[in-house]
Design an enzyme around this catalytic site. Structure first.
Site, PDB file in Angstrom:
ATOM      1  N   GLU A   1       0.864  -1.174   0.000  1.00  0.00           N
ATOM      2  CA  GLU A   1       0.000   0.000   0.000  1.00  0.00           C
ATOM      3  C   GLU A   1       0.899   1.221   0.000  1.00  0.00           C
ATOM      4  OE1 GLU A   1      -0.934  -1.711   3.277  1.00  0.00           O
ATOM      5  OE2 GLU A   1      -2.596  -2.886   2.513  1.00  0.00           O
TER       6      GLU A   1
ATOM      7  N   TYR B   1       7.296   2.001  -7.981  1.00  0.00           N
ATOM      8  CA  TYR B   1       6.604   0.710  -7.981  1.00  0.00           C
ATOM      9  C   TYR B   1       6.113   0.356  -9.380  1.00  0.00           C
ATOM     10  CZ  TYR B   1       6.622   1.495  -2.916  1.00  0.00           C
ATOM     11  OH  TYR B   1       6.993   1.746  -1.624  1.00  0.00           O
TER      12      TYR B   1
END
Length: 156
Positions: free
Chosen positions: A112, A124
């Site tokens: 998260e 990411y």
């Protein structure tokens, strides 16, 4: 300093026990508006956890914590001290984490990230993580709550 886990370029990776918790708490506090406590960081050890510290010339600059369950893992926390950000160390930390997970036969990694953390989100995505969900109001802020973007990467 003993028990080097691995060396990439000028970064050495160590088990977190090699450093005083105060040094890791300093990094945590410098990186997060609502940092984890010593109790939370200390709780991230034992079976299924990897708590790995990145250091340059023996000085910790960042760390990551992953938690494995069966063939899946969650990147619980990753941070690089602000004095060392923007130099590619976050990517090296994340690459190290993903390689360690692969060695444990992990097939999926989840994480998260704050919706406002554009730099981390871009890293990411660059490494192949895909946005799979959003958690409304997941993170504390100084005012309203902030959404978390849930991301996943297939490793094998």
């Amino acid at each position: 300093m003993g028990n080097v886990v691995e060396t990439i370029m000028n970064i050495e990776f160590f088990p977190f026990e090699q450093f005083p918790m105060a040094a890791l708490l300093e990094i945590e506090s410098a990186c997060h508006p609502f940092p984890w406590t010593e109790a939370v960081l200390s709780g991230c050890q034992g079976q299924g956890y990897d708590f790995v510290v990145a250091a340059i010339k023996g000085k910790p600059i960042g760390y990551y914590i992953t938690h494995r369950v069966l063939d899946e893992a969650t990147l619980m926390n990753i941070c690089v001290h602000p004095n060392h950000q923007g130099k590619g160390y976050g990517g090296q930390l994340l690459q190290n984490a993903l390689e360690r997970l692969k060695r444990h036969s992990i097939t999926h990694c989840f994480l998260e990230v704050r919706a406002s953390n554009k730099g981390a989100g871009a890293l990411y995505q660059k490494l192949g993580f895909l946005l799979i969900d959003k958690r409304k109001g997941y993170y504390r802020t100084n005012g309203e709550r902030e959404d978390a973007l849930v991301m996943s990467l297939q490793l094998q």
